[in-house]
Design a protein around this motif. Structure first.
Motif, short mmCIF file in Angstrom:
data_model
loop_
_atom_site.label_atom_id
_atom_site.label_comp_id
_atom_site.label_asym_id
_atom_site.label_seq_id
_atom_site.Cartn_x
_atom_site.Cartn_y
_atom_site.Cartn_z
N ASN A 114 0.82 -1.20 0.00
CA ASN A 114 0.00 0.00 0.00
C ASN A 114 0.87 1.26 0.00
O ASN A 114 0.56 2.24 -0.70
CB ASN A 114 -0.91 -0.01 1.22
CG ASN A 114 -2.07 0.96 1.07
OD1 ASN A 114 -2.41 1.36 -0.03
ND2 ASN A 114 -2.69 1.33 2.18
N LYS A 117 2.26 1.74 -3.46
CA LYS A 117 1.25 2.28 -4.36
C LYS A 117 1.00 3.75 -4.11
O LYS A 117 0.85 4.55 -5.04
CB LYS A 117 -0.05 1.48 -4.21
CG LYS A 117 0.01 0.07 -4.76
CD LYS A 117 -1.32 -0.64 -4.60
CE LYS A 117 -1.25 -2.06 -5.16
NZ LYS A 117 -2.55 -2.77 -5.00
N TRP A 118 0.95 4.13 -2.81
CA TRP A 118 0.74 5.54 -2.50
C TRP A 118 1.91 6.39 -2.98
O TRP A 118 1.71 7.52 -3.47
CB TRP A 118 0.54 5.71 -1.00
CG TRP A 118 -0.88 5.59 -0.57
CD1 TRP A 118 -1.45 4.60 0.16
CD2 TRP A 118 -1.94 6.51 -0.87
NE1 TRP A 118 -2.79 4.81 0.34
CE2 TRP A 118 -3.12 5.98 -0.29
CE3 TRP A 118 -2.01 7.69 -1.58
CZ2 TRP A 118 -4.34 6.63 -0.40
CZ3 TRP A 118 -3.23 8.34 -1.68
CH2 TRP A 118 -4.37 7.82 -1.09
N GLU A 164 3.85 5.74 -5.51
CA GLU A 164 3.73 5.84 -6.96
C GLU A 164 2.63 6.83 -7.35
O GLU A 164 2.80 7.63 -8.29
CB GLU A 164 3.42 4.46 -7.54
CG GLU A 164 3.34 4.42 -9.05
CD GLU A 164 3.04 3.03 -9.57
OE1 GLU A 164 2.89 2.88 -10.80
OE2 GLU A 164 2.95 2.11 -8.75
N THR A 165 1.51 6.79 -6.62
CA THR A 165 0.42 7.72 -6.92
C THR A 165 0.83 9.16 -6.65
O THR A 165 0.53 10.07 -7.44
CB THR A 165 -0.81 7.35 -6.08
OG1 THR A 165 -1.18 5.99 -6.33
CG2 THR A 165 -1.98 8.27 -6.40
N GLU A 166 1.53 9.39 -5.53
CA GLU A 166 1.98 10.75 -5.22
C GLU A 166 2.99 11.23 -6.26
O GLU A 166 2.99 12.42 -6.62
CB GLU A 166 2.59 10.78 -3.82
CG GLU A 166 1.56 10.60 -2.71
CD GLU A 166 2.20 10.54 -1.34
OE1 GLU A 166 3.46 10.56 -1.29
OE2 GLU A 166 1.47 10.50 -0.34
N LYS A 190 3.02 10.35 -9.42
CA LYS A 190 2.24 10.70 -10.61
C LYS A 190 1.53 12.04 -10.44
O LYS A 190 1.47 12.85 -11.37
CB LYS A 190 1.22 9.60 -10.90
CG LYS A 190 1.82 8.30 -11.39
CD LYS A 190 0.74 7.27 -11.68
CE LYS A 190 1.35 5.97 -12.20
NZ LYS A 190 0.30 4.96 -12.47
N ILE A 191 0.99 12.29 -9.24
CA ILE A 191 0.32 13.56 -8.98
C ILE A 191 1.30 14.72 -9.09
O ILE A 191 1.01 15.77 -9.69
CB ILE A 191 -0.36 13.52 -7.60
CG1 ILE A 191 -1.51 12.51 -7.61
CG2 ILE A 191 -0.87 14.90 -7.21
CD1 ILE A 191 -2.13 12.29 -6.24
#
Length: 358
Positions: A164, A167-168, A170-172, A174-175
């Motif tokens: 998790n 994933k967070w 990676e998401t941050e 991308k943002i």
């Protein structure tokens, strides 16, 4: 047995009161045993199966069928679902097969402890049928199987948290990349005067590259007037005398060639005039009155030819004849035509005369 009697019996069995730590441990174990007995949720048949296993009378034959052996022979079959859930909960385990292929089912440490607290505190058994006996059982409270499952659950939770977190992250990322791209797009639109809010910058564009390109453009714009002034100051060299003589000779040769080609051009113009249609048309000379008469004659011929053509059209098949008229009542007509061609000053006129026979 009554719980109060059980507690009184436990009080008689407590260790010497001089060792307070041992006394505390003893009563903690008594209290834990009562809690464990209440959490077992066994039926009378499940408790009996664990008791048979503790007595060494429960085996698995060569086919894997559990049997309660009381003497010589194969023994009595036991419900396989009942033994399966006890093994899954960590109360029973099968040993290695012997020479005959049979395996002995023995209680685990949790099974021994569960059987002891069950017999000591005698909780009320749960009534179960053959279907509900196959429902999963809860492992012994604070037993080995419960601790093993807790460790496995903690390991799964750590693995889940690690995935998790990845994933967070990676998401941050991308943002952040998207926000950076939006900022670059806004800078590019502002630098180039673009009003479309959805326009995107070219690949690889940065504000530093834009500043460098603007600086280079300014330097080029400043250098262009100096280069133009330098070019204007440079004068073309005067032609040399020898070169001037060669140019005059070339002009004289070109003039002689034109004078030589003049007769040939005149002859070609005459031949072209002979080929035009006006050269073959008869010229009307004389007084203006005669020219008007000739023009009137040509006009009369054209009018006569046009009227004759109208007459030939009207002499064709008549559309007003009914299609239902009998063939015997129709009059057969044969048409012959004669074509006359006349050539006048105004051109060629073709005349066609139609003759109806019959």
């Amino acid at each position: 047995m009554d719980r109060a009697a059980i507690a009184a019996e436990a009080f008689k069995q407590q260790p010497d009161s001089a060792d307070l730590e041992a006394v505390r441990a003893y009563w903690r174990d008594v209290t834990l045993g009562q809690d464990q007995a209440d959490r077992l949720d066994w039926s009378a048949e499940q408790a009996g199966a664990v008791a048979h296993a503790a007595a060494g009378a429960l085996v698995l034959d060569q086919d894997g069928t559990p049997r309660h052996v009381t003497g010589t022979g194969l023994g009595r079959r036991v419900a396989a679902g009942r033994i399966a859930v006890l093994r899954t909960a960590g109360f029973l385990a099968a040993s290695a097969p012997d020479a005959t292929g049979r395996r002995l089912i023995e209680p685990t440490p949790d099974g021994h402890r569960a059987l002891m607290v069950w017999q000591r505190w005698s909780p009320a058994p749960v009534v179960k049928d053959k279907r509900t006996e196959r429902d999963a059982l809860t492992p012994l409270h604070q037993g080995d199987e419960a601790r093993r499952r807790a460790v496995a659950a903690a390991r799964r939770m750590r693995e889940y948290e690690r995935r998790n977190a990845a994933k967070w992250a990676e998401t941050e990322a991308k943002i952040a990349a998207g926000r950076r791209e939006d900022e670059l797009n806004a800078q590019w639109r502002e630098a180039n005067g673009i009003r479309n809010p959805w326009a995107k910058r070219p690949a690889g564009w940065t504000i530093e590259a834009q500043a460098e390109a603007d600086r280079a453009a300014e330097e080029t714009a400043e250098a262009a007037p100096r280069e133009t002034a330098h070019v204007c100051e440079v004068r073309e060299p005067e032609p040399e005398p020898a070169a001037h003589g060669r140019a005059a000779g070339a002009e004289q040769v070109r003039q002689q060639a034109e004078d030589t080609d003049q007769p040939q051009r005149t002859a070609a113009a005459g031949a072209l005039a002979e080929l035009t249609p006006e050269a073959h048309m008869p010229q009307v000379t004389g007084s203006p009155t005669r020219r008007r008469q000739s023009h009137g004659t040509d006009r009369d011929l054209r009018i006569a030819a046009r009227r004759h053509s109208y007459g030939s059209i009207s002499s064709r098949a008549r559309p007003w004849r009914s299609a239902t008229t009998a063939p015997s009542s129709r009059r057969t007509r044969r048409t012959t035509s004669r074509r006359t061609t006349m050539t006048t000053a105004a051109g060629t006129v073709r005349r066609e005369e139609a003759h109806h026979v019959g």
